[in-house]
Write an enzyme that holds these catalytic residues in place. Structure first.
Site, short mmCIF file in Angstrom:
data_model
loop_
_atom_site.label_atom_id
_atom_site.label_comp_id
_atom_site.label_asym_id
_atom_site.label_seq_id
_atom_site.Cartn_x
_atom_site.Cartn_y
_atom_site.Cartn_z
N LYS A 81 0.82 -1.06 -0.03
CA LYS A 81 0.01 0.01 -0.24
C LYS A 81 0.93 1.31 -0.19
CE LYS A 81 -3.89 1.80 2.40
NZ LYS A 81 -4.88 1.78 4.00
N SER A 110 -9.72 1.35 2.54
CA SER A 110 -8.78 2.34 1.59
C SER A 110 -7.67 1.34 0.92
CB SER A 110 -8.10 3.38 2.53
OG SER A 110 -7.36 3.02 3.48
N SER A 126 -9.81 -0.93 6.73
CA SER A 126 -9.37 -0.77 5.46
C SER A 126 -8.57 -1.89 4.80
CB SER A 126 -8.55 0.57 5.32
OG SER A 126 -9.34 1.43 5.12
N1 GLN Z 1 -13.16 3.52 5.73
C1 GLN Z 1 -12.81 4.10 7.06
C2 GLN Z 1 -12.29 5.63 7.12
O1 GLN Z 1 -12.62 6.20 6.09
C3 GLN Z 1 -11.55 3.23 7.58
C4 GLN Z 1 -10.18 3.81 6.93
C5 GLN Z 1 -9.19 2.76 7.11
O2 GLN Z 1 -9.41 1.67 7.84
N2 GLN Z 1 -8.06 3.04 7.05
O3 GLN Z 1 -11.75 6.11 7.94
#
Ligand code: GLN
Length: 507
Positions: free
Chosen positions: A80, A155, A179
């Site tokens: 990532k 994400s 994410s």
């Molecule tokens: N979807 C969640 C957010 O927008 C989680 C993001 C993540 O785990 N990095 O904060």
């Protein structure tokens, strides 16, 4: 060599040991496949061919010398793009870091490189890991390899696509509120968020430090376990990291431990175990196919001797506001360093220092990141701190205690629920409504708030042939036990759901 693309680590190692393939051939096969197919899926922010080939050449030399194979020798790895790799772009999918090249490797990166992996590239994400669909990427969104009209989840969307499409065998993602698990579920791969502290966060660009964890993704539980066995441990650069081997009673996550797991039959693992089904997660708001898959899993777990009981958690209904207050507050503090002076691209036309800061931040950050910074700054400001941030922390504590009660007083061994109440949604479907988007995280957030390990395992397809993911959670630091349950659940799922069309067309 295309048949390599869908193979597990142990399959690739068999071929390497039998000298049927070289590490450089493995690298070239994955790099070529990724380059020709990723025009459709947009998983990569940058391909790192030179690095992968260099690493592969080292492995081939080791093999030629007759040295034993390293645990991840010649295994293609996608990272990532919020994980630092020395000398390679680390953009966080943000215009702000478009030209940033770190001076050092993240600890996990260092460890996986030392274990023999081949870095094939840096992959797409929502900007600074904020989002659930990968559509907040400033580098244009990635697409779901099962159906290109759909989101891959976020994400860590690029990491999930890479495994599902055969661009890499293992990927790393980061998980602050889901994410890793959400994109794993939308793309039909396995994704694990380890217990808080089990994996060092050094070299991960911080989003919300009390929630962030780095974790592995792969097409099979076996490879996720193997990657974790190489990543975990105390790190002098991360004071929140833990040495599990020093804590009595917890599985050590060593290579031999995780390899022993795959030999166990589901019945062996599940007989007499008490599993809690979090009933609210398959209630009114859940898609019927997701509810059906969850109930089917319950039937199969019971058939192997597990006792499944419905549980409901009083504080679970507050997890969204609690998470968005805490994560945005921490994000507003972490992202304060991006000022165009010390970090990030500098605005050109600033007249003085203050306008340099504000113009750089105005130009560098995208709309979702700005939204979080504003929410977090507001929640932390004097006069509102007690009402919002402190209150959220208090509810977080109550939630944590509720989970402790389930595991330690009521003696549940694991908890089961869907990873998300729905399967992947169409690109653009939720971008205009942030609250709807935030709801995607409702099942994954509790594990981050309580620091628990959690894993998403594919469990069949919906009527549109999109993957469904089921989530298991275990007590804090019982990551080894969680993997044991995940192996069993994977064996009970239908194996035919695991090849995405992008991969199936190529092998
Ligand atoms: N979807 C969640 C957010 O927008 C989680 C993001 C993540 O785990 N990095 O904060």
């Amino acid at each position: 060599m295309k048949e390599l693309l869908g193979k597990s680590v142990s399959d690739i190692h068999e071929l390497l040991s039998a000298k049927k393939v070289s590490a450089v051939e493995v690298a070239k096969t994955f790099l070529e496949h990724a380059k020709s197919n990723d025009k459709k899926t947009n998983a990569f922010i940058c391909h790192t061919d030179d690095l992968a080939i260099k690493q592969a050449e080292t492995i081939d030399i080791q093999i030629a010398k007759g040295e034993p194979l390293l645990p991840l020798a010649a295994i293609p790895l996608a990272l990532k793009d919020n994980l630092c790799v020395q000398g390679y772009p680390t953009t966080c999918a943000s215009k702000f870091l478009e030209n940033f090249k770190p001076e050092y490797d993240a600890t996990v990166v260092k460890k996986l490189f030392a274990a023999g992996s081949l870095c094939v590239g840096k992959v797409n994400l929502d900007e600074f890991a904020m989002g659930s669909s990968n559509e907040n990427s400033a580098m244009s969104p990635a697409k779901n390899p099962w159906n290109l009209d759909y989101v891959p989840g976020g994400s860590s969307g690029g990491s999930a696509i890479a495994c599902a499409s055969g661009y890499s065998t293992i990927s790393l993602g980061s998980d602050t509120g889901g994410s890793i698990r959400l994109p794993a579920s939308f793309c039909g791969v396995v994704g694990m968020k380890p217990s808080y502290g089990v994996v060092s966060r050094f070299g991960l660009v911080a989003f919300a430090s009390s929630l962030d964890q780095i974790g592995p993704m792969a097409r099979r539980v076996e490879d996720v376990a193997l990657a974790l066995s190489q990543m975990h441990g105390k790190d002098q650069y991360d004071s929140t990291s833990i040495d599990q081997t020093k804590i009595a009673g917890y599985p050590d996550l060593s290579l031999s431990f995780v390899q022993s797991l795959k030999k166990e039959s589901p019945q062996n693992v599940l007989k007499g175990k008490k599993i809690g089904l979090i009933a609210d997660t398959i209630g009114e708001g859940a898609d019927s196919c997701v509810r059906e898959a969850t109930l089917e899993a319950v039937r199969r777990l019971e058939a192997e001797g597990a006792k499944v009981e419905e549980v409901s958690l009083e504080y679970n209904k507050h997890v969204l506001p609690v998470y968005y207050l805490i994560s945005s507050s921490e994000a507003s503090a972490n992202l304060a360093r991006f000022d165009g002076v010390k970090y990030g691209a500098r605005a050109k036309d600033a007249k003085d220092l203050n306008s340099l800061y504000s113009l750089s931040r105005e130009e560098g950050f995208g709309p979702e990141v700005k939204r979080r910074i504003m929410l977090g700054t507001y929640a932390l400001s004097s006069g509102y701190y007690d009402a919002y941030y402190k209150k959220a922390q208090q509810v977080r504590r109550l939630l944590l205690e509720e989970y402790d009660k389930l595991f330690f007083e009521q003696k549940f061994d694991a908890l089961l629920m869907p990873t998300c109440p729905n399967t992947a949604f169409k690109l653009g479907e939720k971008t205009q409504d942030p609250l709807k988007m935030y709801l995607s995280d409702i099942c994954t957030i509790p594990a981050n708030l309580a620091g628990l390990p959690a894993i998403s395992v594919p469990f069949g397809l919906d009527k549109n042939k999109l993957p469904i993911g089921l989530q298991l959670m275990a007590p804090r630091l019982h990551d080894g036990e969680l993997l044991r349950f995940a192996f069993a659940l994977e064996k009970l799922a239908e194996a035919k759901s695991s090849l995405s069309p992008v991969l199936a067309a190529s092998v």
